[in-house]
Structure formats: C-alpha cells, structure tokens
Design an enzyme around this catalytic site. Sequence first.
Site, PDB file in Angstrom:
ATOM      1  N   ASP A  19       0.864  -1.182   0.000  1.00  7.94           N
ATOM      2  CA  ASP A  19       0.000   0.000   0.000  1.00  7.94           C
ATOM      3  C   ASP A  19       0.896   1.226   0.000  1.00  7.94           C
ATOM      4  O   ASP A  19       2.043   1.168   0.452  1.00  7.94           O
ATOM      5  CB  ASP A  19      -0.923   0.014   1.219  1.00  7.94           C
ATOM      6  CG  ASP A  19      -1.970   1.132   1.156  1.00  7.94           C
ATOM      7  OD1 ASP A  19      -2.156   1.722   0.073  1.00  7.94           O
ATOM      8  OD2 ASP A  19      -2.599   1.419   2.185  1.00  7.94           O
ATOM      9  N   SER A  20       0.335   2.326  -0.483  1.00  7.45           N
ATOM     10  CA  SER A  20       1.095   3.578  -0.465  1.00  7.45           C
ATOM     11  C   SER A  20       1.287   4.069   0.958  1.00  7.45           C
ATOM     12  O   SER A  20       2.189   4.862   1.221  1.00  7.45           O
ATOM     13  CB  SER A  20       0.375   4.637  -1.297  1.00  7.45           C
ATOM     14  OG  SER A  20      -0.930   4.855  -0.790  1.00  7.45           O
ATOM     15  N   TYR A  51      -0.978   8.551  -2.632  1.00 10.06           N
ATOM     16  CA  TYR A  51      -0.947   8.365  -4.080  1.00 10.06           C
ATOM     17  C   TYR A  51      -2.155   9.005  -4.759  1.00 10.06           C
ATOM     18  O   TYR A  51      -2.138   9.277  -5.954  1.00 10.06           O
ATOM     19  CB  TYR A  51      -0.960   6.878  -4.420  1.00 10.06           C
ATOM     20  CG  TYR A  51       0.369   6.164  -4.326  1.00 10.06           C
ATOM     21  CD1 TYR A  51       1.471   6.724  -3.687  1.00 10.06           C
ATOM     22  CD2 TYR A  51       0.520   4.896  -4.890  1.00 10.06           C
ATOM     23  CE1 TYR A  51       2.669   6.054  -3.604  1.00 10.06           C
ATOM     24  CE2 TYR A  51       1.723   4.216  -4.817  1.00 10.06           C
ATOM     25  CZ  TYR A  51       2.790   4.790  -4.171  1.00 10.06           C
ATOM     26  OH  TYR A  51       3.989   4.105  -4.091  1.00 10.06           O
ATOM     27  N   GLY A  52      -3.240   9.190  -4.013  1.00  7.24           N
ATOM     28  CA  GLY A  52      -4.515   9.558  -4.612  1.00  7.24           C
ATOM     29  C   GLY A  52      -4.507  10.816  -5.455  1.00  7.24           C
ATOM     30  O   GLY A  52      -5.278  10.926  -6.399  1.00  7.24           O
ATOM     31  N   CYS A  82      -4.372  -1.470  -2.049  1.00  7.17           N
ATOM     32  CA  CYS A  82      -4.503  -0.022  -2.235  1.00  7.17           C
ATOM     33  C   CYS A  82      -5.429   0.184  -3.416  1.00  7.17           C
ATOM     34  O   CYS A  82      -5.153  -0.311  -4.520  1.00  7.17           O
ATOM     35  CB  CYS A  82      -3.133   0.589  -2.510  1.00  7.17           C
ATOM     36  SG  CYS A  82      -3.139   2.336  -2.976  1.00  7.17           S
ATOM     37  N   ASN A  83      -6.534   0.871  -3.204  1.00  8.86           N
ATOM     38  CA  ASN A  83      -7.489   1.078  -4.286  1.00  8.86           C
ATOM     39  C   ASN A  83      -6.919   1.932  -5.398  1.00  8.86           C
ATOM     40  O   ASN A  83      -7.181   1.694  -6.577  1.00  8.86           O
ATOM     41  CB  ASN A  83      -8.760   1.700  -3.729  1.00  8.86           C
ATOM     42  CG  ASN A  83      -9.623   0.699  -3.000  1.00  8.86           C
ATOM     43  OD1 ASN A  83     -10.475   0.047  -3.591  1.00  8.86           O
ATOM     44  ND2 ASN A  83      -9.412   0.559  -1.704  1.00  8.86           N
ATOM     45  N   THR A  84      -6.126   2.946  -5.041  1.00  9.54           N
ATOM     46  CA  THR A  84      -5.550   3.819  -6.054  1.00  9.54           C
ATOM     47  C   THR A  84      -4.583   3.049  -6.949  1.00  9.54           C
ATOM     48  O   THR A  84      -4.627   3.162  -8.177  1.00  9.54           O
ATOM     49  CB  THR A  84      -4.829   5.006  -5.400  1.00  9.54           C
ATOM     50  OG1 THR A  84      -5.756   5.729  -4.584  1.00  9.54           O
ATOM     51  CG2 THR A  84      -4.259   5.940  -6.441  1.00  9.54           C
ATOM     52  N   GLU A 167      -5.323   8.844  10.133  1.00 11.81           N
ATOM     53  CA  GLU A 167      -3.897   8.858  10.469  1.00 11.81           C
ATOM     54  C   GLU A 167      -3.577   9.816  11.609  1.00 11.81           C
ATOM     55  O   GLU A 167      -2.602   9.607  12.338  1.00 11.81           O
ATOM     56  CB  GLU A 167      -3.077   9.177   9.222  1.00 11.81           C
ATOM     57  CG  GLU A 167      -3.186   8.087   8.159  1.00 11.81           C
ATOM     58  CD  GLU A 167      -2.161   8.230   7.051  1.00 11.81           C
ATOM     59  OE1 GLU A 167      -1.445   9.252   7.028  1.00 11.81           O
ATOM     60  OE2 GLU A 167      -2.075   7.308   6.219  1.00 11.81           O
ATOM     61  N   CYS A 201     -11.582   2.375   0.244  1.00  5.61           N
ATOM     62  CA  CYS A 201     -10.257   2.813   0.670  1.00  5.61           C
ATOM     63  C   CYS A 201      -9.923   1.989   1.895  1.00  5.61           C
ATOM     64  O   CYS A 201     -10.759   1.853   2.805  1.00  5.61           O
ATOM     65  CB  CYS A 201     -10.236   4.302   1.000  1.00  5.61           C
ATOM     66  SG  CYS A 201      -8.678   4.856   1.763  1.00  5.61           S
ATOM     67  N   THR A 202      -8.727   1.431   1.927  1.00  2.00           N
ATOM     68  CA  THR A 202      -8.396   0.513   3.013  1.00  2.00           C
ATOM     69  C   THR A 202      -8.168   1.209   4.347  1.00  2.00           C
ATOM     70  O   THR A 202      -8.036   0.545   5.379  1.00  2.00           O
ATOM     71  CB  THR A 202      -7.166  -0.337   2.632  1.00  2.00           C
ATOM     72  OG1 THR A 202      -6.104   0.525   2.178  1.00  2.00           O
ATOM     73  CG2 THR A 202      -7.529  -1.318   1.529  1.00  2.00           C
ATOM     74  N   HIS A 203      -8.145   2.544   4.359  1.00  2.00           N
ATOM     75  CA  HIS A 203      -8.133   3.286   5.627  1.00  2.00           C
ATOM     76  C   HIS A 203      -9.514   3.251   6.308  1.00  2.00           C
ATOM     77  O   HIS A 203      -9.620   3.300   7.536  1.00  2.00           O
ATOM     78  CB  HIS A 203      -7.778   4.758   5.405  1.00  2.00           C
ATOM     79  CG  HIS A 203      -6.318   5.062   5.344  1.00  2.00           C
ATOM     80  ND1 HIS A 203      -5.532   4.689   4.270  1.00  2.00           N
ATOM     81  CD2 HIS A 203      -5.495   5.711   6.209  1.00  2.00           C
ATOM     82  CE1 HIS A 203      -4.296   5.109   4.483  1.00  2.00           C
ATOM     83  NE2 HIS A 203      -4.238   5.724   5.651  1.00  2.00           N
TER      84      HIS A 203
END
Length: 283
Positions: A19-20, A51-52, A82-84, A167, A201-203
């Site tokens: 993931d980014s 990255y988005g 990572c979806n992006t 975050e 989004c994995t967040h």
Amino acid sequence: MKNSSCPASNSKCSIGVFDSGYGGLTVLDELINNMPEYDFIYLGDNARAPYGTRSFDVIYEYTLQAVEKLFSMGCQLVILACNTASAKALRTIQQRDLPRLAPNRRVLGVIRPSVEALGALSQSKHVGVLGTVGTVRSESYLMEMAKLYPDFIVTQEACPTWVPLVENREFENEGGRYFIKKHIDSLLAKDRQIDTLILACTHYPILKTEIRNFLPDNIQLISQGQIVANRLIDYLERHPEIDKVCSKKGELKFYTTESISDFEEKASVFLNRKLKAQHIAMN
C-alpha cells in the site's frame, strides 16, 4: 530478474502486501486472521504517500517499483492492498510487465473482488462507493460494475478528509464526525435506493463504527479486508502451483520507505498490535 519461484538466496516465499501508506494494514489484518500459517511481507511507501492526488503515470511507476521490490524479496504473489494502485496500475502491470519480468508470479488487486461482493449482496441494484479522490476519478468501480453487473446503478462519493482523520486519530471527535456525516449524507442524497455500500479505501474500516452511526439500518456496509482474504484463500485453492511455494511459518515482516518510528506508531492503530519495521529504499 530470474523467473524461479524464489531467489536462490531466499528460501522463503512470503505473500507480499503493498500500500502507499497504512490502510493496507486493514487488509493484512484480515489475511493474518484468516491465513495465520502463511508468511507475509508488508511494504508501505509512506514517504511518497498519498498516491490519490498523483498522476496515472506516477502511480504506475511507484507501484511497479514496489512490486519489483517485493519480487526481489522472494514474493511469488503480491496483493495491491490499495485502491488507487489497483485502479491505476494493476492492469498495466499484469498485462505488460509481468510477462517480461516474472511470468510465473502474480499481482492481484482489491477492486474486482470488491465489485463481485457488491453485486452479490445488493437487492436493490443500487450501490454506493466511498473512496479517495483518485479512486473515484479513475471510475474503476463504475467500469468493473458495468462489466459484471451492467444493470446496476453505482453512485460514488470522494472523501478527501477521511484518510487524514484516520492517520491523525481525529475521527472520534466532533470535527471528525462532522466530516464523516457530511460525506455519508452527500452520497445518500444522490441515490436514496442504495442498499449496499463499499468502503473503497483501506483506511476507511477504521471509521466503520462512526460511519455506521450515520447510515440507515437497511444499508449493508462492506469492508474490503474480509473480501480480499476470502478471495485469496479461494485463489490459492485454485492455483496449488502458487500455494505450494508460499512459505507457511506464520512470519510477518514490515517495511516502510519513511521513518521507522512513525510507521510503528501509526501502524498500531490499524493492527492493534506492536510491531517492528525496517526501512527500505524504493530506487
């Protein structure tokens, strides 16, 4: 790069998870819970996140570097958690780069299995997507849904404030809840018939409790971690030639391109456990 199953200098073939940033740890957490015997390497490109907001070409370049790095560590299989990256780099890497780099290795993403789950769960055929600006602008969910479920209506909502909320651990205060509710209300105002909603989004699974508070009870809320874990188990059952070279000692390794101490502190929010990370350079 050699096409052998694992580099001669490394007897282990861990499954790579990339993931980014930190969000992919929510996917890794489900992988660990569902596949505890497997070895995993997590690589976070935290120094270049997010990255988005970056261009297609830059995201592709960074993602390819990460895949090659994980291959060099002995990973036979890499999950783009990572979806992006899945939206803007996966297909090119699969179709153009793998045949020349490592035809016996595999790179998988999170979008297609998520779309398949959406289609299987929705009764109204109206589904919602909550994602980053980059994921929403890529229209990857719309395109995948059009391929698999052409009669479905997909409504998207970009939530640019949600990753910082996670975050910075600000999602439980009044200001954080305001921005969560704002995007939920905006999405539902676009389509009142939505009955299934994907956190693209994995967040976002970290916000699941808060999101649920602002959703009607009839709307199903889907996180990607469990979906990816289920699909990976199925994939390895269907591809025993890959499964047999995946090492199974229950070992975890974490790498970051940013500060080790920062990564270890923030990663604990996503994994609910202490961990030791190592620094790694991408180029």
